[in-house]
Design an enzyme around this catalytic site. Sequence first.
Site, PDB file in Angstrom:
ATOM      1  N   LYS A  93       0.953  -1.115   0.100  1.00  0.00           N
ATOM      2  CA  LYS A  93      -0.077  -0.007   0.031  1.00  0.00           C
ATOM      3  C   LYS A  93       0.813   1.101   0.120  1.00  0.00           C
ATOM      4  O   LYS A  93       1.866   1.251   0.647  1.00  0.00           O
ATOM      5  CB  LYS A  93      -0.898   0.153   1.260  1.00  0.00           C
ATOM      6  CG  LYS A  93      -1.684   1.212   1.520  1.00  0.00           C
ATOM      7  CD  LYS A  93      -3.100   0.840   0.702  1.00  0.00           C
ATOM      8  CE  LYS A  93      -3.872   2.077   0.026  1.00  0.00           C
ATOM      9  NZ  LYS A  93      -3.596   2.800  -0.927  1.00  0.00           N
ATOM     10  N   LYS A 117       5.645   3.298   8.430  1.00  0.00           N
ATOM     11  CA  LYS A 117       4.460   4.302   8.301  1.00  0.00           C
ATOM     12  C   LYS A 117       3.268   3.283   8.356  1.00  0.00           C
ATOM     13  O   LYS A 117       2.318   3.531   9.495  1.00  0.00           O
ATOM     14  CB  LYS A 117       4.356   5.204   7.377  1.00  0.00           C
ATOM     15  CG  LYS A 117       3.164   6.078   7.389  1.00  0.00           C
ATOM     16  CD  LYS A 117       3.085   6.824   6.332  1.00  0.00           C
ATOM     17  CE  LYS A 117       4.322   7.511   5.464  1.00  0.00           C
ATOM     18  NZ  LYS A 117       4.080   8.429   4.271  1.00  0.00           N
ATOM     19  N   LYS A 129       5.351   1.678  -3.320  1.00  0.00           N
ATOM     20  CA  LYS A 129       5.167   3.026  -3.799  1.00  0.00           C
ATOM     21  C   LYS A 129       5.540   3.318  -5.136  1.00  0.00           C
ATOM     22  O   LYS A 129       6.196   2.176  -5.837  1.00  0.00           O
ATOM     23  CB  LYS A 129       6.353   3.944  -3.058  1.00  0.00           C
ATOM     24  CG  LYS A 129       6.030   5.621  -3.208  1.00  0.00           C
ATOM     25  CD  LYS A 129       5.317   6.066  -2.106  1.00  0.00           C
ATOM     26  CE  LYS A 129       4.643   7.295  -2.463  1.00  0.00           C
ATOM     27  NZ  LYS A 129       4.207   7.978  -1.004  1.00  0.00           N
ATOM     28  N   GLY A 168      -2.566   8.156  -4.232  1.00  0.00           N
ATOM     29  CA  GLY A 168      -1.935   9.418  -4.846  1.00  0.00           C
ATOM     30  C   GLY A 168      -0.696   9.998  -4.109  1.00  0.00           C
ATOM     31  O   GLY A 168      -0.570   9.279  -3.151  1.00  0.00           O
ATOM     32  N   ASP A 169       0.057  10.726  -4.624  1.00  0.00           N
ATOM     33  CA  ASP A 169       1.259  11.303  -3.841  1.00  0.00           C
ATOM     34  C   ASP A 169       1.238  12.598  -4.655  1.00  0.00           C
ATOM     35  O   ASP A 169       0.352  13.132  -5.460  1.00  0.00           O
ATOM     36  CB  ASP A 169       2.257  10.480  -4.073  1.00  0.00           C
ATOM     37  CG  ASP A 169       3.355  11.012  -3.174  1.00  0.00           C
ATOM     38  OD1 ASP A 169       3.593  10.648  -1.763  1.00  0.00           O
ATOM     39  OD2 ASP A 169       4.329  11.578  -3.530  1.00  0.00           O
ATOM     40  N   THR A 212      -4.440  13.595   5.358  1.00  0.00           N
ATOM     41  CA  THR A 212      -3.045  13.453   5.870  1.00  0.00           C
ATOM     42  C   THR A 212      -2.857  14.907   6.377  1.00  0.00           C
ATOM     43  O   THR A 212      -1.976  14.907   7.591  1.00  0.00           O
ATOM     44  CB  THR A 212      -2.023  13.393   4.265  1.00  0.00           C
ATOM     45  OG1 THR A 212      -2.527  12.367   3.509  1.00  0.00           O
ATOM     46  CG2 THR A 212      -0.763  13.622   4.783  1.00  0.00           C
ATOM     47  N   ASN A 243      -2.311  18.797  -1.809  1.00  0.00           N
ATOM     48  CA  ASN A 243      -3.147  18.424  -0.908  1.00  0.00           C
ATOM     49  C   ASN A 243      -2.790  18.229   0.556  1.00  0.00           C
ATOM     50  O   ASN A 243      -3.572  18.815   1.324  1.00  0.00           O
ATOM     51  CB  ASN A 243      -3.325  16.736  -1.266  1.00  0.00           C
ATOM     52  CG  ASN A 243      -4.361  16.173  -0.326  1.00  0.00           C
ATOM     53  OD1 ASN A 243      -3.770  15.164   0.268  1.00  0.00           O
ATOM     54  ND2 ASN A 243      -5.587  16.152  -0.721  1.00  0.00           N
TER      55      ASN A 243
HETATM   56  N1  NDP Z   1      -1.144  12.851  -0.532  1.00  0.00           N
HETATM   57  C1  NDP Z   1      -0.924  12.305   0.411  1.00  0.00           C
HETATM   58  O1  NDP Z   1      -1.884  11.679   1.125  1.00  0.00           O
HETATM   59  C2  NDP Z   1       0.414  12.154   1.256  1.00  0.00           C
HETATM   60  C3  NDP Z   1       1.319  12.759   0.704  1.00  0.00           C
HETATM   61  N2  NDP Z   1       2.614  12.877   1.544  1.00  0.00           N
HETATM   62  C4  NDP Z   1       3.548  13.690   1.061  1.00  0.00           C
HETATM   63  O2  NDP Z   1       3.419  14.956   1.324  1.00  0.00           O
HETATM   64  C5  NDP Z   1       4.018  15.861   0.448  1.00  0.00           C
HETATM   65  C6  NDP Z   1       2.868  16.555  -0.314  1.00  0.00           C
HETATM   66  O3  NDP Z   1       2.166  15.711  -1.259  1.00  0.00           O
HETATM   67  P1  NDP Z   1       0.897  16.231  -1.782  1.00  0.00           P
HETATM   68  O4  NDP Z   1       0.407  17.264  -1.000  1.00  0.00           O
HETATM   69  O5  NDP Z   1       0.164  15.062  -1.854  1.00  0.00           O
HETATM   70  O6  NDP Z   1       1.430  16.631  -3.334  1.00  0.00           O
HETATM   71  P2  NDP Z   1       0.474  17.643  -4.284  1.00  0.00           P
HETATM   72  O7  NDP Z   1       1.319  17.237  -5.607  1.00  0.00           O
HETATM   73  O8  NDP Z   1      -0.786  18.080  -4.024  1.00  0.00           O
HETATM   74  O9  NDP Z   1       1.441  19.128  -3.674  1.00  0.00           O
HETATM   75  C7  NDP Z   1       2.833  19.046  -3.766  1.00  0.00           C
HETATM   76  C8  NDP Z   1       3.298  20.441  -3.296  1.00  0.00           C
HETATM   77  O10 NDP Z   1       4.593  20.510  -2.902  1.00  0.00           O
HETATM   78  C9  NDP Z   1       5.184  21.387  -3.639  1.00  0.00           C
HETATM   79  N3  NDP Z   1       6.377  20.805  -4.259  1.00  0.00           N
HETATM   80  C10 NDP Z   1       6.406  19.278  -4.931  1.00  0.00           C
HETATM   81  N4  NDP Z   1       8.051  19.268  -5.157  1.00  0.00           N
HETATM   82  C11 NDP Z   1       8.702  20.380  -4.773  1.00  0.00           C
HETATM   83  C12 NDP Z   1       9.898  20.609  -4.778  1.00  0.00           C
HETATM   84  N5  NDP Z   1      10.874  19.840  -5.495  1.00  0.00           N
HETATM   85  N6  NDP Z   1      10.095  21.562  -4.318  1.00  0.00           N
HETATM   86  C13 NDP Z   1       9.480  22.456  -3.911  1.00  0.00           C
HETATM   87  N7  NDP Z   1       8.065  22.409  -3.604  1.00  0.00           N
HETATM   88  C14 NDP Z   1       7.740  21.198  -4.256  1.00  0.00           C
HETATM   89  C15 NDP Z   1       4.335  21.502  -4.915  1.00  0.00           C
HETATM   90  O11 NDP Z   1       4.724  22.681  -5.573  1.00  0.00           O
HETATM   91  P3  NDP Z   1       4.485  22.694  -7.097  1.00  0.00           P
HETATM   92  O12 NDP Z   1       2.803  22.690  -7.475  1.00  0.00           O
HETATM   93  O13 NDP Z   1       5.174  24.139  -7.452  1.00  0.00           O
HETATM   94  O14 NDP Z   1       5.211  21.391  -7.791  1.00  0.00           O
HETATM   95  C16 NDP Z   1       3.021  21.567  -4.112  1.00  0.00           C
HETATM   96  O15 NDP Z   1       2.722  22.658  -3.767  1.00  0.00           O
HETATM   97  C17 NDP Z   1       4.887  14.742  -0.415  1.00  0.00           C
HETATM   98  O16 NDP Z   1       6.103  14.684   0.098  1.00  0.00           O
HETATM   99  C18 NDP Z   1       4.313  13.284  -0.495  1.00  0.00           C
HETATM  100  O17 NDP Z   1       5.163  12.319  -0.374  1.00  0.00           O
HETATM  101  C19 NDP Z   1       2.689  11.948   2.717  1.00  0.00           C
HETATM  102  C20 NDP Z   1       1.674  11.288   2.993  1.00  0.00           C
HETATM  103  C21 NDP Z   1       0.561  11.035   2.337  1.00  0.00           C
HETATM  104  O1  AKG Z   2      -2.845   6.575   0.837  1.00  0.00           O
HETATM  105  C1  AKG Z   2      -2.124   5.863   0.520  1.00  0.00           C
HETATM  106  O2  AKG Z   2      -1.960   4.513   0.230  1.00  0.00           O
HETATM  107  C2  AKG Z   2      -0.518   6.533   0.019  1.00  0.00           C
HETATM  108  C3  AKG Z   2      -0.186   7.748   1.120  1.00  0.00           C
HETATM  109  C4  AKG Z   2       1.118   7.816   0.772  1.00  0.00           C
HETATM  110  O3  AKG Z   2       1.639   7.824  -0.467  1.00  0.00           O
HETATM  111  C5  AKG Z   2       2.148   8.206   1.933  1.00  0.00           C
HETATM  112  O4  AKG Z   2       1.654   8.005   3.122  1.00  0.00           O
HETATM  113  O5  AKG Z   2       3.209   8.539   1.517  1.00  0.00           O
END
Ligand code: NDP
Ligand code: AKG
Length: 448
Positions: A93, A117, A129, A168-169, A212, A243
């Site tokens: 997952k 995690k 992943k 998603g991520d 998240t 997100n």
């Molecule tokens: N979605 C989820 O449920 C989960 C996500 N995460 C982690 O949270 C983080 C954000 O994910 P999420 O919100 O889903 O992703 P999104 O794609 O929704 O948003 C990502 C955000 O981070 C910025 N960003 C991405 N890459 C970079 C970079 N190299 N330098 C600076 N800013 C950057 C983006 O800016 P821009 O649009 O300009 O690229 C955007 O604002 C990631 O590390 C992800 O692995 C962890 C647990 C669960």
């Molecule tokens: O909801 C999921 O299965 C993945 C969430 C995720 O990618 C993360 O925890 O980094």
Amino acid sequence: MSLKNEYLKELMARVEKRNPAEPEFHQAVREVLESLEPVVEKRPEFVTSGVIESLVEPERIIKFRVPWVDDNGKVQVNRGFRVQFNSAIGPYKGGLRFHPSVYEGIIKFLGFEQVFKNSLTGLPIGGGKGGSDFDPKGKSDMEVMRFCQSFMTELSKHIGADTDVPAGDIGVGAREIGYLFGQYKRLRNEFTGVLTGKGLTYGGSLARKEATGYGLCYFTEEMLNEKGKSLKGATVVVSGSGNVAIYAAEKATELGAKVVALSDSNGYIYDKNGIDLDAVKQIKEVERKRIKEYLNYHKDAEYHEGCKGVWTIKCDVALPCATQNEIDEESAKILVANGVTAVGEGANMPSTPEAIETFISSKVLFGPAKAANAGGVATSALEMSQNSMRYSWTFEEVDAKLKDIMVNIYKNASSAAKEYGHADNLVYGANIAGFLKVAESMLAHGVV
Ligand SMILES: NC(=O)C1=CN([C@@H]2O[C@H](COP(=O)(O)OP(=O)(O)OC[C@H]3O[C@@H](n4cnc5c(N)ncnc54)[C@H](OP(=O)(O)O)[C@@H]3O)[C@@H](O)[C@H]2O)C=CC1
Ligand SMILES: O=C(O)CCC(=O)C(=O)O
């Protein structure tokens, strides 16, 4: 910090040799092995049984070509990955990341983190992943759809509701999950919970979108409360504006904090009056534009180019929610000098090892990613449960379960840290508590 235990030191050297030029994966493994030093003293069977050695090797890596046709009729070729890291406690997952920086090392580090995690959530999910170096930014909806269909055409051969359940991520949100699900259903002629983060009209869970970010705030609030502090009245800086960032900012605000900054990869906004999240949702979720557009809504806010500067803003609580290694030692020192009291990691591995060391040695409360951001995957597991039951819980029911899970993760990480001689160090606590459940299961399964 460096590894002292000879076996773990040798294992780390082997990981580096076997996985050359993958610094993010090395960083993630090193941190876990460092945390396991007190465990192997007490439980040498995890070494002699080969459990730790197996744990740092993915069960399977799938790498594939993703050809698709752009709006000009030109063929584009991207690379797709799925790393099925560990299935000792449940089906693989973990999310899918679409970002130009994606290569095997990034997916491996994320898959490795996911193993611990997912174990911490207390739910039966293994770690995996995936993703691609495809960049959804600037692509039309039709281009994204054609890419997703091609990606799923190969991925569908390797996943399933009881085998591997992606989500998603970065770069993969509701739109991408919809296209991926549609193609899976068409190819397999089955309607199953093969993906999470699905739309509410076709099997998604209420509160998954928010989970998240909300979970991060529940965790951070618990960590603060334990020390007689709270998010109420705190000034908070959040990085990112995707997100995780948006819903972390929403929940922090609901809990009485003032969120004054958000960023994207181009720059950051500062609004001393508190960020207007309706404007941010319109810019990011509807229009898919840059964060600097915020100035069109609030002329008195500030926009600065460069995302690192967000950490120079004075705050009580910092919530990095963008990407790996976004807080380096220099930024950590600035945050400490400005009086930060807590850091909760919403992104995966957003702090460099030197930044973590700076926070911990300065007695800043530090919630490591694999504990603090586990609310997303936990709610994905709740989506899987609802899909299996062919039933849906209300928003309030899912949110209450999420909150319980986050409080339990805090408690388990905190008590593991104490039991293994590192009280208050949640990096140790999360790694050890996450490890133990997976390692016990691997021991029980034998050499497989
Ligand atoms: N979605 C989820 O449920 C989960 C996500 N995460 C982690 O949270 C983080 C954000 O994910 P999420 O919100 O889903 O992703 P999104 O794609 O929704 O948003 C990502 C955000 O981070 C910025 N960003 C991405 N890459 C970079 C970079 N190299 N330098 C600076 N800013 C950057 C983006 O800016 P821009 O649009 O300009 O690229 C955007 O604002 C990631 O590390 C992800 O692995 C962890 C647990 C669960
Ligand atoms: O909801 C999921 O299965 C993945 C969430 C995720 O990618 C993360 O925890 O980094």
